[in-house]
Design a protein around this motif. Sequence first.
Motif, PDB file in Angstrom:
ATOM      1  N   GLN A 103       0.628  -1.126  -0.174  1.00 19.05           N
ATOM      2  CA  GLN A 103       0.279  -0.067   0.357  1.00 19.05           C
ATOM      3  C   GLN A 103       0.897   1.489  -0.173  1.00 19.05           C
ATOM      4  OE1 GLN A 103      -2.576  -0.509   3.868  1.00 19.05           O
ATOM      5  NE2 GLN A 103      -4.284  -0.559   1.621  1.00 19.05           N
ATOM      6  N   LYS A 104       1.647   1.419   0.651  1.00 21.61           N
ATOM      7  CA  LYS A 104       2.883   1.953   1.040  1.00 21.61           C
ATOM      8  C   LYS A 104       3.479   2.727  -0.252  1.00 21.61           C
ATOM      9  CE  LYS A 104       3.661   1.805   5.892  1.00 21.61           C
ATOM     10  NZ  LYS A 104       4.955   1.987   6.509  1.00 21.61           N
ATOM     11  N   GLY A 105       3.373   1.039  -1.614  1.00 21.94           N
ATOM     12  CA  GLY A 105       4.416   1.871  -2.712  1.00 21.94           C
ATOM     13  C   GLY A 105       3.444   2.022  -3.968  1.00 21.94           C
ATOM     14  N   GLU A 106       2.155   2.048  -2.849  1.00 20.31           N
ATOM     15  CA  GLU A 106       1.592   2.421  -4.665  1.00 20.31           C
ATOM     16  C   GLU A 106       0.630   1.359  -5.232  1.00 20.31           C
ATOM     17  OE1 GLU A 106       1.956   5.365  -6.799  1.00 20.31           O
ATOM     18  OE2 GLU A 106       2.865   6.412  -5.089  1.00 20.31           O
ATOM     19  N   ARG A 107       0.473   0.140  -4.310  1.00 24.59           N
ATOM     20  CA  ARG A 107       0.956  -1.700  -5.640  1.00 24.59           C
ATOM     21  C   ARG A 107      -0.357  -1.773  -5.351  1.00 24.59           C
ATOM     22  NH1 ARG A 107       5.714   0.509  -6.489  1.00 24.59           N
ATOM     23  NH2 ARG A 107       7.007  -0.928  -8.257  1.00 24.59           N
ATOM     24  N   ILE A 108      -1.413  -0.941  -4.480  1.00 19.62           N
ATOM     25  CA  ILE A 108      -2.895  -1.647  -4.301  1.00 19.62           C
ATOM     26  C   ILE A 108      -4.182  -0.788  -5.218  1.00 19.62           C
ATOM     27  CG2 ILE A 108      -4.414  -2.679  -2.449  1.00 19.62           C
ATOM     28  CD1 ILE A 108      -1.750  -4.376  -2.214  1.00 19.62           C
ATOM     29  N   GLU A 109      -4.640  -1.439  -5.964  1.00 22.22           N
ATOM     30  CA  GLU A 109      -5.256  -0.598  -6.890  1.00 22.22           C
ATOM     31  C   GLU A 109      -6.070  -2.113  -7.865  1.00 22.22           C
ATOM     32  OE1 GLU A 109      -7.694   1.836  -7.488  1.00 22.22           O
ATOM     33  OE2 GLU A 109      -6.310   2.949  -8.402  1.00 22.22           O
ATOM     34  N   PHE A 110      -7.532  -1.971  -7.095  1.00 23.15           N
ATOM     35  CA  PHE A 110      -8.239  -3.070  -7.452  1.00 23.15           C
ATOM     36  C   PHE A 110     -10.000  -2.147  -8.755  1.00 23.15           C
ATOM     37  CE2 PHE A 110      -6.920  -5.273  -4.346  1.00 23.15           C
ATOM     38  CZ  PHE A 110      -6.389  -5.987  -4.765  1.00 23.15           C
ATOM     39  N   PHE A 111      -9.847  -0.891  -8.617  1.00 24.00           N
ATOM     40  CA  PHE A 111     -11.255  -0.048  -8.342  1.00 24.00           C
ATOM     41  C   PHE A 111     -10.707   1.367  -9.408  1.00 24.00           C
ATOM     42  CE2 PHE A 111     -12.076  -2.673  -4.617  1.00 24.00           C
ATOM     43  CZ  PHE A 111     -13.435  -3.239  -5.157  1.00 24.00           C
ATOM     44  N   ASP A 112      -9.934   0.917 -10.208  1.00 22.75           N
ATOM     45  CA  ASP A 112      -9.768   2.148 -11.930  1.00 22.75           C
ATOM     46  C   ASP A 112     -10.726   2.298 -12.769  1.00 22.75           C
ATOM     47  OD1 ASP A 112      -9.520   3.872 -13.442  1.00 22.75           O
ATOM     48  OD2 ASP A 112      -7.105   3.350 -13.495  1.00 22.75           O
ATOM     49  N   PHE A 113     -11.801   3.241 -12.192  1.00 22.51           N
ATOM     50  CA  PHE A 113     -13.420   2.657 -12.659  1.00 22.51           C
ATOM     51  C   PHE A 113     -13.912   3.899 -13.852  1.00 22.51           C
ATOM     52  CE2 PHE A 113     -14.879   0.990  -8.932  1.00 22.51           C
ATOM     53  CZ  PHE A 113     -15.750  -0.100  -9.400  1.00 22.51           C
ATOM     54  N   THR A 115      -7.797  -0.821 -16.673  1.00 19.48           N
ATOM     55  CA  THR A 115      -8.702  -0.631 -15.765  1.00 19.48           C
ATOM     56  C   THR A 115      -9.427  -2.130 -15.159  1.00 19.48           C
ATOM     57  OG1 THR A 115     -10.640  -0.484 -17.505  1.00 19.48           O
ATOM     58  CG2 THR A 115      -8.853   1.404 -16.807  1.00 19.48           C
ATOM     59  N   TRP A 116     -10.339  -1.252 -14.496  1.00 19.39           N
ATOM     60  CA  TRP A 116     -11.654  -2.370 -13.742  1.00 19.39           C
ATOM     61  C   TRP A 116     -12.679  -2.746 -14.830  1.00 19.39           C
ATOM     62  CZ3 TRP A 116     -17.112  -3.518 -13.392  1.00 19.39           C
ATOM     63  CH2 TRP A 116     -16.848  -4.794 -12.515  1.00 19.39           C
ATOM     64  N   TRP A 117     -12.953  -2.092 -15.703  1.00 20.46           N
ATOM     65  CA  TRP A 117     -13.802  -2.216 -17.158  1.00 20.46           C
ATOM     66  C   TRP A 117     -12.971  -3.493 -17.963  1.00 20.46           C
ATOM     67  CZ3 TRP A 117     -18.661  -1.474 -16.209  1.00 20.46           C
ATOM     68  CH2 TRP A 117     -18.930  -0.140 -15.195  1.00 20.46           C
ATOM     69  N   ASN A 118     -12.014  -2.817 -18.922  1.00 24.53           N
ATOM     70  CA  ASN A 118     -11.331  -3.955 -19.520  1.00 24.53           C
ATOM     71  C   ASN A 118     -10.677  -5.390 -18.626  1.00 24.53           C
ATOM     72  OD1 ASN A 118      -8.663  -3.007 -18.547  1.00 24.53           O
ATOM     73  ND2 ASN A 118      -8.449  -1.859 -19.594  1.00 24.53           N
ATOM     74  N   MET A 119     -10.461  -4.959 -17.663  1.00 28.27           N
ATOM     75  CA  MET A 119     -10.340  -6.492 -16.900  1.00 28.27           C
ATOM     76  C   MET A 119     -10.944  -7.550 -17.095  1.00 28.27           C
ATOM     77  SD  MET A 119      -7.275  -6.114 -16.922  1.00 28.27           S
ATOM     78  CE  MET A 119      -6.367  -7.729 -16.645  1.00 28.27           C
ATOM     79  N   VAL A 120     -12.414  -6.732 -16.031  1.00 31.67           N
ATOM     80  CA  VAL A 120     -13.573  -7.483 -16.047  1.00 31.67           C
ATOM     81  C   VAL A 120     -14.057  -7.997 -17.849  1.00 31.67           C
ATOM     82  CG1 VAL A 120     -15.716  -7.949 -15.279  1.00 31.67           C
ATOM     83  CG2 VAL A 120     -14.146  -6.777 -13.866  1.00 31.67           C
ATOM     84  N   ILE A 121     -14.594  -7.031 -18.626  1.00 26.16           N
ATOM     85  CA  ILE A 121     -14.769  -7.405 -19.619  1.00 26.16           C
ATOM     86  C   ILE A 121     -14.574  -7.785 -20.441  1.00 26.16           C
ATOM     87  CG2 ILE A 121     -15.903  -6.664 -21.921  1.00 26.16           C
ATOM     88  CD1 ILE A 121     -17.501  -4.173 -19.795  1.00 26.16           C
ATOM     89  N   GLY A 122     -13.116  -7.681 -20.332  1.00 24.43           N
ATOM     90  CA  GLY A 122     -11.567  -9.009 -21.475  1.00 24.43           C
ATOM     91  C   GLY A 122     -11.453  -9.579 -20.944  1.00 24.43           C
ATOM     92  N   GLY A 123     -11.303 -10.227 -19.296  1.00 24.40           N
ATOM     93  CA  GLY A 123     -11.419 -11.210 -18.930  1.00 24.40           C
ATOM     94  C   GLY A 123     -12.533 -12.384 -19.346  1.00 24.40           C
ATOM     95  N   THR A 124     -14.161 -11.739 -19.045  1.00 21.99           N
ATOM     96  CA  THR A 124     -14.963 -12.830 -19.819  1.00 21.99           C
ATOM     97  C   THR A 124     -14.517 -13.836 -20.996  1.00 21.99           C
ATOM     98  OG1 THR A 124     -16.207 -11.549 -18.248  1.00 21.99           O
ATOM     99  CG2 THR A 124     -17.240 -13.040 -19.626  1.00 21.99           C
TER     100      THR A 124
END
Length: 582
Positions: free
Chosen positions: A226-236, A245-254
């Motif tokens: 977290q201090k190193g700015e590595r935690i990110e899940f919800f870039d909408f 981003t959240w969108w291309n990872m979910v839609i592309g992942g599907t």
Amino acid sequence: MDAQTKGNSVSTLQWEDYLVIGVMLSISASIGIYYRFTGGRQRTVEEYFSADRSMSVVTLAIALTVSIVSAVTLLGISAENYAHGTQFTVLYFGILTGLPFIMYFYFPVFFELRTMSVYEYLEKRFGVKARLLTSIANFLHLVLFTGVVLFAPSLALEATTGLSGDMSILLIGLICTFYSTVGGIKAVLITDVFQCVLMFAGIACVLGVAANELDGGLSNVWNIAQKGERIEFFDFRFDLTIRHTWWNMVIGGTTIFLSYYAVNQIQVQRLLAARNARASQYALLLSAPLTIALGSLTSFTGLVLYAVYKDCDPLTAGQISSFDKIMPFFAADRMSKFPGTTGVFVSGVFSASLSTISAVLNSLAAVALEDYVKPSCHRLGVHFPDEKATLIGKVLAVVIGFITLAMAYMAKSMGRLVETALTISGAIAGPIVGIFTLGMFIESANETGSLVGMVTALSIFLWTMFAKSNPAIPNLPLSIDGCDESALHNYQKVSEPTNTTQASPDFYLYRISYMWYSPLGLVITLVVGYLTSLATKRIFHKNTPEPDPNLFIPLLASRIRRRRRDAEKTTNSQLFVLENRR
């Protein structure tokens, strides 16, 4: 001696490590030999390619997992999380969103048909041209993808043994070609179980050694990340040009997981090796949490490695040439203190590649036999010797093995492991999912529409894949403040490879994230295919008979059967009335 020299020119493996690796390779080869001389002794193509449809649920579930989890996953995803954070892990939601579609729409169609090659479906639905186009596209996809998969473990061998990357590729390719060719799909599936255990064991060794290196063990990894700015899940942000981003990872992942599980020869061939449809569905359900667990554990390993090297990044210090080498570097740099652990790690990376490559060789041999060799014999009027089919399949597997070896040597210049693998999958597999979806979901689709739709999508994204530039990706904060002088001996400003000779990145299509290739390829194939089918229906397909209801998803198939029954009742009633009038 600096760490780079230690990692690249002097073996860090001890005799315990070589023993572990030797045992792993011996067991893999022995399984192939065992299944060559047991059971039906591979007298039939059914046994060689489908295991006589006798495999258990657990074996199939593990095989489904490891056939898509390769060394690209172990090395590439850990590197992705190390350098760019956790946004990539959202990709695994695609398994959960795609699973219902696979189970209730795509798989029932293939199980009803029970074809050796999934592309037989396209010939029944659209014609031989659609079958050949899709089969060739799949062949190109898997050969390119497998080249990247085969190249990945050479990074681990090069870092830990001093063996050159070229020799590593050759060694892995020959071993894999041997046992998958000799043993058939039974050997491949049983070896998958053994290799899955080794993958988890390899990751466990990395985490165990890292826990010993870190103050407080693994408990502080999340806070450090977290201090190193590595935690990110919800870039909408809905911007197609943003890499993750959240969108291309979910839609592309599907759509990527649909391409891996729903219409892929490798996975469908495995699912059809089960005793019945229910067993196949159970295997599919069990494989989902296994895949998510292995992927999540690998992602966490990337954060752990960041915690270890947060004050002395090996890439910035010039000790490694790309982030994909961060885990092998850790094995050479830290794990050699514990004899045997590096051997388990190398065995896990080996296993990840062996399981994927063996799956590809077996499935491509089946496709080559059914889609190319047999039809060619028929067109030339040459009798195909069924009694020699298994032998021909083995020869094809060997030939394909050497083709993938050649592609692996080319993979060295393709860039980052994960992005390269998913770019290839997206550009080619998206349109492949599209043409199957067009056939199964849209009754009015015809051959002309399917061909035009798929060619359009393939042309757009293959052009984009090869023409776009490969710019360096901005990394999250990295430091060398904690490095000692020996670690900085090779310090230089290092960036990952770029290609400045290709087309300008100013063109919008070239700037779209590679994670959109798969969903856009699917959509373009569907839209262009549907519109072209409507436009050409009265010109080229006036008298085309209604297709078999079994070629459509269950809901649509039921509606077609009901419509046919109603039409037959109406016809019978009319005939009855005419006969009474007479």
